[in-house]
Scaffold this active site. Structure first.
Site, PDB file in Angstrom:
ATOM      1  N   LYS A  34       0.834  -1.209   0.000  1.00 40.08           N
ATOM      2  CA  LYS A  34       0.000   0.000   0.000  1.00 40.08           C
ATOM      3  C   LYS A  34       0.870   1.261   0.000  1.00 40.08           C
ATOM      4  O   LYS A  34       0.636   2.188  -0.774  1.00 40.08           O
ATOM      5  CB  LYS A  34      -0.916  -0.047   1.234  1.00 40.08           C
ATOM      6  CG  LYS A  34      -1.895   1.088   1.343  1.00 40.08           C
ATOM      7  CD  LYS A  34      -3.115   0.689   2.141  1.00 40.08           C
ATOM      8  CE  LYS A  34      -2.926   0.700   3.637  1.00 40.08           C
ATOM      9  NZ  LYS A  34      -2.790   2.053   4.213  1.00 40.08           N
ATOM     10  N   ARG A 135      -8.787  11.913  12.658  1.00 37.18           N
ATOM     11  CA  ARG A 135      -7.376  11.600  12.911  1.00 37.18           C
ATOM     12  C   ARG A 135      -6.510  12.863  13.000  1.00 37.18           C
ATOM     13  O   ARG A 135      -6.803  13.872  12.360  1.00 37.18           O
ATOM     14  CB  ARG A 135      -6.865  10.638  11.826  1.00 37.18           C
ATOM     15  CG  ARG A 135      -7.560   9.289  11.962  1.00 37.18           C
ATOM     16  CD  ARG A 135      -7.056   8.289  10.979  1.00 37.18           C
ATOM     17  NE  ARG A 135      -5.681   7.912  11.229  1.00 37.18           N
ATOM     18  CZ  ARG A 135      -4.990   7.098  10.436  1.00 37.18           C
ATOM     19  NH1 ARG A 135      -5.543   6.608   9.347  1.00 37.18           N
ATOM     20  NH2 ARG A 135      -3.751   6.782  10.738  1.00 37.18           N
ATOM     21  N   ASP A 328       2.018  -1.371  11.719  1.00 32.63           N
ATOM     22  CA  ASP A 328       0.705  -1.769  11.203  1.00 32.63           C
ATOM     23  C   ASP A 328       0.354  -3.222  11.514  1.00 32.63           C
ATOM     24  O   ASP A 328      -0.761  -3.663  11.223  1.00 32.63           O
ATOM     25  CB  ASP A 328       0.661  -1.582   9.680  1.00 32.63           C
ATOM     26  CG  ASP A 328       0.584  -0.110   9.304  1.00 32.63           C
ATOM     27  OD1 ASP A 328       0.219   0.713  10.167  1.00 32.63           O
ATOM     28  OD2 ASP A 328       0.891   0.216   8.144  1.00 32.63           O
TER      29      ASP A 328
HETATM   30  C1  S3P Z   1       2.432   4.693   6.264  1.00 34.91           C
HETATM   31  C2  S3P Z   1       3.005   4.997   7.469  1.00 34.91           C
HETATM   32  C3  S3P Z   1       2.482   4.517   8.752  1.00 34.91           C
HETATM   33  C4  S3P Z   1       1.499   3.374   8.574  1.00 34.91           C
HETATM   34  C5  S3P Z   1       0.526   3.609   7.460  1.00 34.91           C
HETATM   35  C6  S3P Z   1       1.253   3.817   6.156  1.00 34.91           C
HETATM   36  C7  S3P Z   1       3.030   5.244   5.035  1.00 34.91           C
HETATM   37  O1  S3P Z   1       1.797   5.587   9.387  1.00 34.91           O
HETATM   38  O2  S3P Z   1       0.799   3.145   9.777  1.00 34.91           O
HETATM   39  O3  S3P Z   1      -0.351   2.508   7.329  1.00 34.91           O
HETATM   40  O4  S3P Z   1       2.722   4.744   3.937  1.00 34.91           O
HETATM   41  O5  S3P Z   1       3.835   6.171   5.155  1.00 34.91           O
HETATM   42  P1  S3P Z   1       2.573   6.627  10.350  1.00 34.91           P
HETATM   43  O6  S3P Z   1       3.527   7.351   9.509  1.00 34.91           O
HETATM   44  O7  S3P Z   1       1.502   7.519  10.883  1.00 34.91           O
HETATM   45  O8  S3P Z   1       3.204   5.786  11.409  1.00 34.91           O
END
Ligand code: S3P
Length: 446
Positions: A34, A135, A328
């Site tokens: 993702k 959020r 995650d």
């Molecule tokens: C992500 C960073 C993470 C993760 C999210 C995807 C990203 O969040 O939890 O699902 O793609 O940069 P945080 O940067 O808030 O930790």
């Protein structure tokens, strides 16, 4: 207000019903990563030339990023079977969208685009669903405003974000208070438009896909330990991106196969970037039988096949140094802890409270419903391993909680029913079918 994509006003209808028993067996490929998928279309959009992407995650979150870029005049073909073609418009080629941009459930879209759009010469509004509009966004709006961005948020610093044309961004030197790849990436994207140098320092290592991909698009990035710097004095050149399987999606199968006797899986072509592999290390500490084989590098990202088979697990104190590398994967890891012998303690993970749901609270409630003693703490949880019994659990619309409890069905006494599972499509379309093919007794109910 007119939205780019109308938000669904109906209540969630999809539930998963998981019959106990079975085992996970065979060879499978989880959908594309993702984080890498989001970045591939964002960087492709502001690059010069045509970017070809394969393995793109066709989940709602990444499609929201595609739709946002389309609304700003970027021509994007696909996704078709993971193939996406982005006709880059260059760093200065984005156009003003006609409507507010609706990003659904996707925190990554919101935070990364906030950085990208702070440096544009038009106003834009970013909004999202019930979860996303709750959020925290100050973590990005505050440093962006220090760079000169003009942003208004709702009371409490939450979306919608109204990003207005500024007099121009200037680079900052920023010590990030939270370990967040989204914040880091947001500021680096803003830095592509800022005068001078933009430097961010992270308190703990977080996923570095943005840095790697910028380099892959020919953009100079200075990395020194935990500090990353960019300037605006360069251009991005279109590239080919092969998106590996998402280790965050693989994590459910790593846990499922570990906890259920007789299971053995080979997960093919999974991204094993060292900033993402905390889940493997944590499960191995617990006694899991996991082997990483056929390691290679694809487009600057390490990739491998992962073999996992059932093994008795024991409770552990999760090393805090692994928290940001497995951020995650905790819903899945908590299920492993519930099936392990003894106590598992997690600390230093307050970030879990501000994910798609409060993952500490929602997981604790679900585990308690399943007869597992679990005590939430301010920054983590204490879980006493035991026998999972059937229950109805609520995912609170959180995709990873729905998939984690699905795996709990493998070791449950009776069926587990999980409510509010529509959002599994944000990150893992086809999860029930793939899991069923591997041996999970899962059915989808409307
Ligand atoms: C992500 C960073 C993470 C993760 C999210 C995807 C990203 O969040 O939890 O699902 O793609 O940069 P945080 O940067 O808030 O930790």
């Amino acid at each position: 207000m007119t939205y780019l994509v109308e938000p669904k006003m109906t209540h969630s209808k999809i539930r998963f019903l998981v019959q106990p028993g079975g085992r996970l067996w065979g060879v499978l490929r989880v959908p594309g990563d993702k984080s890498i998928s989001h970045r591939s279309v964002i960087l492709g959009a502001i690059a010069e030339g045509v970017t070809q992407i394969s393995g793109f995650l066709e989940g709602q979150d990444c499609v929201a990023t595609i739709e946002a870029l389309r609304a700003m005049g970027v021509s994007i073909e696909g996704p078709h079977d993971g193939r996406v073609v982005v006709h880059g418009v260059g760093k200065r080629g984005l156009k003003v969208p006609d409507v507010p941009i609706y990003l659904g459930n996707s925190g990554t879209s919101m935070r990364l685009l906030a950085g990208l759009l702070s440096g544009q010469s038009f106003d834009v509004v970013l909004t999202g669903d019930h979860s996303l509009t709750g959020r925290p966004m100050r973590r990005v709006t505050q440093p962006l405003m220090r760079m000169g961005a003009q942003i208004e948020a709702a009371d409490g610093g939450t979306p919608p974000l109204i990003i207005k044309v500024s007099e121009g961004l200037r680079g900052i030197d920023y010590d990030m208070p939270v370990a967040s790849a989204q914040v880091k990436s947001c500021l680096l994207l803003a830095g592509l438009y800022a005068g001078g140098r933009t430097c961010v320092r992270e308190p703990a290592p977080t996923r570095d896909h943005t840095e790697r991909m910028l380099t892959g698009f020919g953009y100079p990035v200075e990395r020194q330990g935990r500090q990353i710097c960019v300037t605006a004095d360069a251009r991005l050149t279109a590239a080919s991106v092969d998106v590996p399987g998402d280790i965050s999606s693989a994590a459910f199968f790593l846990v499922g196969a570990s906890i259920r006797e007789g299971s053995e899986l080979l997960l093919e072509h999974v991204g094993i970037n060292p900033t993402r592999t905390g889940v493997i290390e944590i499960l191995k500490h617990m006694g899991a039988n996991i082997e990483v084989i056929n390691e290679t590098t694809v487009g600057g990202e390490p990739v491998a096949d992962i073999r996992v088979s059932a093994s008795p697990l024991k409770g552990i104190d999760i090393p805090e140094s692994l928290v940001s590398l497995a951020i995650d994967e905790f819903p899945a890891i908590f299920i492993a802890a519930a099936c392990a012998k003894g106590r598992t303690v997690l600390r230093g993970a307050e970030e879990l409270r501000v994910k798609e749901s409060d993952r500490i609270l929602v997981m604790a409630q679900g585990l308690q419903a399943c007869g597992i003693k679990s005590t939430p703490t301010a920054d983590g949880i204490v879980i006493e391993g035991g026998q999972i019994r059937g229950a109805t659990v609520h995912s609170r619309g959180d995709h990873r909680i729905a998939m984690a409890f699905s795996m709990a069905g493998l070791c449950s006494e009776t069926a587990i029913e999980i409510e509010d599972c529509d959002n599994v499509n944000t990150s893992f379309p086809g999860f029930p079918q793939l899991a069923k093919n591997a041996g999970l007794g899962i059915t989808v109910r409307q």
